[in-house]
Design a protein around this motif. Structure first.
Motif, PDB file in Angstrom:
ATOM      1  N   SER A  28       0.826  -1.282  -0.020  1.00 17.68           N
ATOM      2  CA  SER A  28       0.054  -0.039   0.043  1.00 17.68           C
ATOM      3  C   SER A  28       0.856   1.275   0.134  1.00 17.68           C
ATOM      4  O   SER A  28       0.378   2.311  -0.245  1.00 17.68           O
ATOM      5  N   SER A 145      -2.303   9.446   1.247  1.00 23.20           N
ATOM      6  CA  SER A 145      -1.460   8.345   1.940  1.00 23.20           C
ATOM      7  C   SER A 145      -0.259   9.425   2.766  1.00 23.20           C
ATOM      8  O   SER A 145       0.232  10.239   2.316  1.00 23.20           O
ATOM      9  N   HIS A 168      -5.306   7.046   4.612  1.00 21.60           N
ATOM     10  CA  HIS A 168      -4.221   6.084   4.877  1.00 21.60           C
ATOM     11  C   HIS A 168      -3.062   6.704   5.736  1.00 21.60           C
ATOM     12  O   HIS A 168      -2.092   7.221   5.310  1.00 21.60           O
ATOM     13  N   SER A 190      -1.419   1.477   8.554  1.00 22.08           N
ATOM     14  CA  SER A 190      -0.511   0.972   7.854  1.00 22.08           C
ATOM     15  C   SER A 190       0.715   0.261   8.561  1.00 22.08           C
ATOM     16  O   SER A 190       1.420   0.918   8.961  1.00 22.08           O
ATOM     17  N   LEU A 212      -3.816  -2.119   6.675  1.00 22.57           N
ATOM     18  CA  LEU A 212      -2.945  -2.454   5.554  1.00 22.57           C
ATOM     19  C   LEU A 212      -1.719  -2.862   5.890  1.00 22.57           C
ATOM     20  O   LEU A 212      -1.147  -2.441   6.922  1.00 22.57           O
ATOM     21  N   GLU A 214       2.601  -2.244   4.195  1.00 21.08           N
ATOM     22  CA  GLU A 214       3.370  -1.637   3.299  1.00 21.08           C
ATOM     23  C   GLU A 214       4.799  -1.902   3.382  1.00 21.08           C
ATOM     24  O   GLU A 214       5.248  -2.289   4.670  1.00 21.08           O
ATOM     25  N   ASN A 252      -8.828  -5.416   1.612  1.00 24.06           N
ATOM     26  CA  ASN A 252      -8.822  -4.121   2.274  1.00 24.06           C
ATOM     27  C   ASN A 252      -8.177  -3.079   1.341  1.00 24.06           C
ATOM     28  O   ASN A 252      -8.668  -1.849   1.342  1.00 24.06           O
ATOM     29  N   THR A 253      -6.913  -3.477   0.904  1.00 27.59           N
ATOM     30  CA  THR A 253      -6.345  -2.313   0.020  1.00 27.59           C
ATOM     31  C   THR A 253      -7.065  -1.916  -1.188  1.00 27.59           C
ATOM     32  O   THR A 253      -7.148  -0.837  -1.661  1.00 27.59           O
ATOM     33  N   ARG A 254      -7.612  -2.722  -1.728  1.00 25.14           N
ATOM     34  CA  ARG A 254      -8.179  -2.768  -3.139  1.00 25.14           C
ATOM     35  C   ARG A 254      -9.457  -1.754  -2.767  1.00 25.14           C
ATOM     36  O   ARG A 254      -9.685  -1.159  -3.559  1.00 25.14           O
TER      37      ARG A 254
END
Ligand SMILES: [Zn+2]
Length: 267
Positions: A28, A145, A168, A190, A212, A214, A252-254
């Motif tokens: 992410s 983000s 995010h 994240s 998420l 990353e 979740n990310t999608r």
């Protein structure tokens, strides 16, 4: 770009966790402008289905756009706090125009934020740039983000006051109270591939729907496929299989970034 799907072959810490068929890793937050074409191909060979790359400077935004395919590589355009400090009004205007020109093909705005390690004096300029880009993201209905080093309470307050709902919190380093607040506001916490007791407590206390993973590569880890370490932490703390954790976080990310299902290679 080639589409290879070999089984993940990394060495796991313990054999208790056996990867059956991890085919869907989602990163992410990373910086593909610094990783390059070969690094992207390498990530895809290691079961990364897609990555969200983030801009830190004007040049990095352009480089990221050169990799954009909205299949494996999605782009957030932004400027990180460190570079926001010296961004004059003309350059901020140019950045905004560049974001608007690319509005239809980019996913979100990032990375943006506030970082108090550069000194209080620099914070005024950081706040102006952050405020402007947050307003732009609201107007464009794009997710953000956010980098919030040492500034998490202030950042959450600003975004809450502005009524931003698609946040995010990149590289989350907050405590449980801050994580709970983020969760209540519907923000995404994240998790980078760096194990710590504090991070595990945060994972334990909030719903997996708000998590998420990353790589923040190549800064925090070497490559996007290292999100597997963050997934392992989640699977251990939540008591679910690694496959299950990876499926949930992938979805979740999608959903959070509104990535079109048809574009993403499914299992
Ligand atoms: Zn970053």
């Amino acid at each position: 770009m080639e589409m290879l799907k070999p089984k993940f072959d990394a060495k796991l810490k313990e054999d208790k966790l056996i990867l059956k068929q991890i085919t869907r890793l989602a990163d992410s937050h990373c910086h593909l402008d610094l990783i390059g074409k070969d690094g992207i191909a390498e990530a895809l060979r290691h079961n990364v289905a897609f990555m969200l790359t983030n801009g830190t400077t004007m040049e990095s935004n352009d480089k990221n756009l050169s990799f954009l395919d909205n299949v494996h590589v999605f782009v957030n355009m932004g400027i990180d706090p460190q570079n926001a400090i010296n961004l004059n009004d003309a350059h901020l205007g140019a950045l905004i125009s560049n974001i608007k020109i690319n509005a239809a093909r980019i996913t979100g705005i990032g990375e943006i934020g506030l970082d108090n390690t550069y000194g209080e004096e620099s914070m005024n300029r950081q706040r102006v740039v952050f405020d402007t880009l947050v307003d732009l993201s609201i107007k464009m209905q794009k997710p953000i983000s956010v980098h919030a080093r040492g500034t998490l309470d202030e950042v959450i307050d600003i975004l809450h006051n502005k009524g931003h709902s698609r946040v995010h919190l990149h590289f989350f380093e907050g405590d449980i109270m801050q994580a709970k607040k983020a969760e209540r506001l519907g923000y995404m916490v994240s998790i980078p591939p760096l194990d710590s007791a504090r991070r595990r407590r945060v994972i334990k206390e909030i719903a997996i729907d708000n998590i998420l993973v990353e790589s923040d590569s190549p800064a925090a880890s070497k490559s996007p496929q290292e999100v597997i370490s963050a997934l392992m932490m989640i699977s251990e703390v939540k008591g679910i299989s690694l496959d299950r954790a990876s499926d949930i976080i992938f979805d979740n990310t999608r959903k959070f970034f509104s990535l079109s299902q048809k574009n993403i290679m499914m299992r």
